[in-house]
Motif scaffolding. Sequence first.
Motif, PDB file in Angstrom:
ATOM      1  N   TRP A  51       5.678   0.683   0.971  1.00  0.00           N
ATOM      2  CA  TRP A  51       4.310   1.126   1.283  1.00  0.00           C
ATOM      3  C   TRP A  51       4.051   2.526   0.704  1.00  0.00           C
ATOM      4  CZ3 TRP A  51       2.752   4.804   5.293  1.00  0.00           C
ATOM      5  CH2 TRP A  51       1.367   4.826   5.514  1.00  0.00           C
ATOM      6  N   ARG A  52       5.028   3.414   0.858  1.00  0.00           N
ATOM      7  CA  ARG A  52       4.871   4.769   0.319  1.00  0.00           C
ATOM      8  C   ARG A  52       4.810   4.766  -1.198  1.00  0.00           C
ATOM      9  NH1 ARG A  52       9.229   7.902   4.273  1.00  0.00           N
ATOM     10  NH2 ARG A  52       7.783   8.274   6.009  1.00  0.00           N
ATOM     11  N   LYS A  53       5.451   3.794  -1.802  1.00  0.00           N
ATOM     12  CA  LYS A  53       5.419   3.687  -3.267  1.00  0.00           C
ATOM     13  C   LYS A  53       4.053   3.221  -3.759  1.00  0.00           C
ATOM     14  CE  LYS A  53       7.565   1.179  -7.129  1.00  0.00           C
ATOM     15  NZ  LYS A  53       7.559   2.336  -8.024  1.00  0.00           N
ATOM     16  N   GLY A  54       3.249   2.683  -2.862  1.00  0.00           N
ATOM     17  CA  GLY A  54       1.922   2.216  -3.243  1.00  0.00           C
ATOM     18  C   GLY A  54       1.796   0.712  -3.364  1.00  0.00           C
ATOM     19  N   CYS A  55       2.789  -0.020  -2.894  1.00  0.00           N
ATOM     20  CA  CYS A  55       2.725  -1.482  -2.961  1.00  0.00           C
ATOM     21  C   CYS A  55       1.606  -2.019  -2.060  1.00  0.00           C
ATOM     22  CB  CYS A  55       4.061  -2.089  -2.538  1.00  0.00           C
ATOM     23  SG  CYS A  55       5.389  -1.811  -3.725  1.00  0.00           S
ATOM     24  N   ARG A  56       1.062  -3.141  -2.464  1.00  0.00           N
ATOM     25  CA  ARG A  56       0.013  -3.795  -1.688  1.00  0.00           C
ATOM     26  C   ARG A  56       0.641  -4.905  -0.849  1.00  0.00           C
ATOM     27  NH1 ARG A  56      -4.674  -4.605  -6.377  1.00  0.00           N
ATOM     28  NH2 ARG A  56      -4.487  -2.514  -7.292  1.00  0.00           N
TER      29      ARG A  56
END
Length: 278
Positions: free
Chosen positions: A241-246
């Motif tokens: 989530w922190r990496k930006g995954c959806r």
Amino acid sequence: MLASVVIPVRDAADQLLYTLFSLNLQLASFEDFEVIVLDNASSDGIGERLERFSAHYPLQVIRFRKRVPFHRLLGTGLAQAGGELIVLLSCNMIVPREFIGVHQQAHEHTKDLVLLGLGTRRIYSVYDPAFSPIQQLECREWLEQYPHIKRPHTHHQTVPLLEEGQIVSGLPFRIGMPCPEAEKRMAIRQKYGPRLEGHRAPWTLFTTQHVSLPRDTLVGIGGWRQLPRLEMERDMGKRLWRKGCRFQFADKLTLIKQERSIRKSRQQNLLRKNRRVQ
């Protein structure tokens, strides 16, 4: 897009064989996916039975002589996987024919996607004498509703109850019982939609029982950390989530969860999980 389906297992030979057979029925080309079974020191003869199983797809079986922590198990699966897409699947999940195709298509349309399991029904595909009293009662009552399902000829040993033809016909998907965990997810889906828009912590829904994500993404954030299973899953979900995954629910899929006996270790995990929720 080659998909690698990674399935950890320990002492669940009958359920695993039903799961592997359901993967034989996929609409996707058998060249488009592989299956990696991680046998964590099982003692139920699973190795010999897998040698006799006829898979229509590439099947790797990695056996550990001594039991290893779950994070190491998954790390080995990731290292052996050749696919661009990693699909983590519990050993007791019978999958529908469109299972592989839905995961592949979703990732082809959305970059950095974490596709979460949503719909699940429960079934007694195997009778286990180690079932709890509640499971024993539920199994008997469920079998009474469906006389075409095999009855256990003994209550002192594990007995498979399904025929392969019944899986081919899709019978488990028509007679499965509600699954409490799936009902909670459906309530979340109803509130936030399949893409979990507005959900502040979608990472808390990450579980290794049914999820897919790009291999490069998983490798890029450092793989699995040495933590107890539930904490490891939460940690992985948060880092993704922190990496930006959806995060998105697999709306089009309903899986069949085969009941297993509740072992002491599983009961302790459930207690720890319930304490966190409180």
